[in-house]
Write an enzyme that holds these catalytic residues in place. Structure first.
Site, PDB file in Angstrom:
ATOM      1  N   CYS A 209       6.710   4.110   7.160  1.00  0.00           N
ATOM      2  CA  CYS A 209       5.520   3.258   7.280  1.00  0.00           C
ATOM      3  C   CYS A 209       4.403   3.785   6.379  1.00  0.00           C
ATOM      4  CB  CYS A 209       5.061   3.213   8.738  1.00  0.00           C
ATOM      5  SG  CYS A 209       3.537   2.283   8.954  1.00  0.00           S
TER       6      CYS A 209
ATOM      7  N   CYS B 110       0.901   3.568   7.948  1.00  0.00           N
ATOM      8  CA  CYS B 110       0.613   4.575   8.979  1.00  0.00           C
ATOM      9  C   CYS B 110       0.400   5.950   8.352  1.00  0.00           C
ATOM     10  CB  CYS B 110       1.775   4.692   9.965  1.00  0.00           C
ATOM     11  SG  CYS B 110       2.549   3.156  10.421  1.00  0.00           S
ATOM     12  N   ASP B 111       1.213   6.311   7.375  1.00  0.00           N
ATOM     13  CA  ASP B 111       1.253   7.709   6.913  1.00  0.00           C
ATOM     14  C   ASP B 111       0.729   7.916   5.493  1.00  0.00           C
ATOM     15  OD1 ASP B 111       2.467   8.266   9.326  1.00  0.00           O
ATOM     16  OD2 ASP B 111       4.490   8.003   8.528  1.00  0.00           O
TER      17      ASP B 111
END
Ligand code: NAP
Length: 305
Positions: free
Chosen positions: A130, A133-134
């Site tokens: 992701c 997200c990261d």
């Protein structure tokens, strides 16, 4: 006893909840990981009608809020077993059991792994599924993305705004992603393409330090990257429901545009269903079709197939 149990809190499941509530049915939607499903981690959605540019998170919040405002019950719970009872269906999620008269399966799909030996050990230590997200963890670092679909190209575009250099590694020389994303990737100066190439090894003990990239001609090169974003598609996880709804070769529920499964009262909606186009639009369409069919089945007004 709910009128309708929904497994999955993505676009298909929550759209089904909206339609079912508006038809006056009691509804419980169970979600195993995060409401919104895959799209919740998408940086930008640009192809949903009337929403020219919305983040996956904003879209998810609006959808979840709409379902809840209409009175749908939503809970976290990973469903591991489903069975038919005399009165309907029973779901098991952890230690809890839930009963409903009709069942809508909107289980979506999860990230496919590369299948490399240390992939699991390095997940969260450089290997990610992701970018939204990261990605921020890799500011000004070199990263790579694997895949050639919409998710991979979107991730490469997103990361190019954060990282020093992004290498997009794809096993063929043409992309299956939308032309708009292919064009945008081509315009990013810090995105390099490694086409006809596969990631064949992950390096690093406590954290990813690099990957081996093998070309179709057999040549291997080492790429020093701190982050590898794996975007090689989705796989369904429909095993717990196989007794109720037949699975195809890929593990997707065998159901047509009418969302009907082989079990009366059980409907399959969204990415978990056999289909050619897995998009928000088709998930929303399935959710509405499945809920309407479930309501008709409950009311005894369903048309014979
Ligand atoms: P996808 O379209 O299935 O693409 C997966 C990509 O990974 C393909 O390019 C495939 O290569 C490659 N691949 C598969 N297995 C591989 C392996 N073992 N090693 C290396 N490469 C591998 O998946 P997706 O991009 O996640 O998209 C899923 C669905 O969501 C699609 O319908 C997509 O359109 C939709 N989506 C839409 C948006 C949007 O903005 N509208 C955003 C994200 C996703 P090949 O091409 O060679 O098969």
């Amino acid at each position: 006893m709910y009128d309708i149990l929904i497994v999955g809190g993505g676009t298909a499941g929550l759209t089904a909840a909206i339609y079912a509530r508006r038809a006056g049915k009691t509804v419980l939607a169970l979600e195993g990981t995060a409401f919104g499903g895959q799209i919740a981690s998408s940086p930008l959605v640009e192809n949903y009608p009337a929403l020219p540019a919305v983040s996956g998170l904003d879209y998810t919040n609006a959808l979840l809020g709409q379902a809840k405002a209409l009175g749908a019950k939503v809970k976290f719970g990973r469903v591991t077993a489903a069975e038919q009872t005399g009165e309907g269906f029973k779901l098991t999620a952890g230690k809890r059991e839930y009963e409903g008269k009709a069942l809508i399966l909107a289980t979506g799909a999860s990230h496919r792994r590369l299948g490399l030996p240390n992939e699991e050990a390095l997940t969260g230590r450089g290997v990610s599924y992701c970018a939204t997200c990261d990605g921020a963890f890799f500011k000004d670092k070199d990263t790579a993305v694997v895949g050639g679909g919409d998710s991979a190209l979107q991730s490469a575009i997103f990361l190019s705004n954060i990282c020093r250099r992004v290498t997009l590694i794809h096993r063929r020389d043409t992309f299956r992603a939308q032309d708009a994303y292919v064009k945008a990737v081509g315009e990013r100066e810090n995105v390099e393409l490694a086409l006809n190439s596969q990631v064949t090894a992950l390096h690093g003990e406590s954290a990813l330090t690099g990957v081996s990239v093998t070309g179709r001609d057999g040549s291997v090169r080492e790429l020093a990257v701190a982050g590898l974003f794996v975007e090689v598609g989705q796989i369904p996880d429909n095993g717990p429901f196989a007794a109720l709804a037949e699975l195809d070769e890929g593990g997707y529920f065998r159901a047509g545009e009418d969302c009907l499964t082989r079990t009366p009262g059980v409907f399959a909606a969204g990415d978990c269903r056999s289909k050619t186009l897995r998009q928000l639009t088709t998930a929303a369409a399935d959710g509405s079709v499945a809920a309407t069919a479930a309501c008709a089945w409950l009311d005894g007004t369903a048309q014979e197939k």
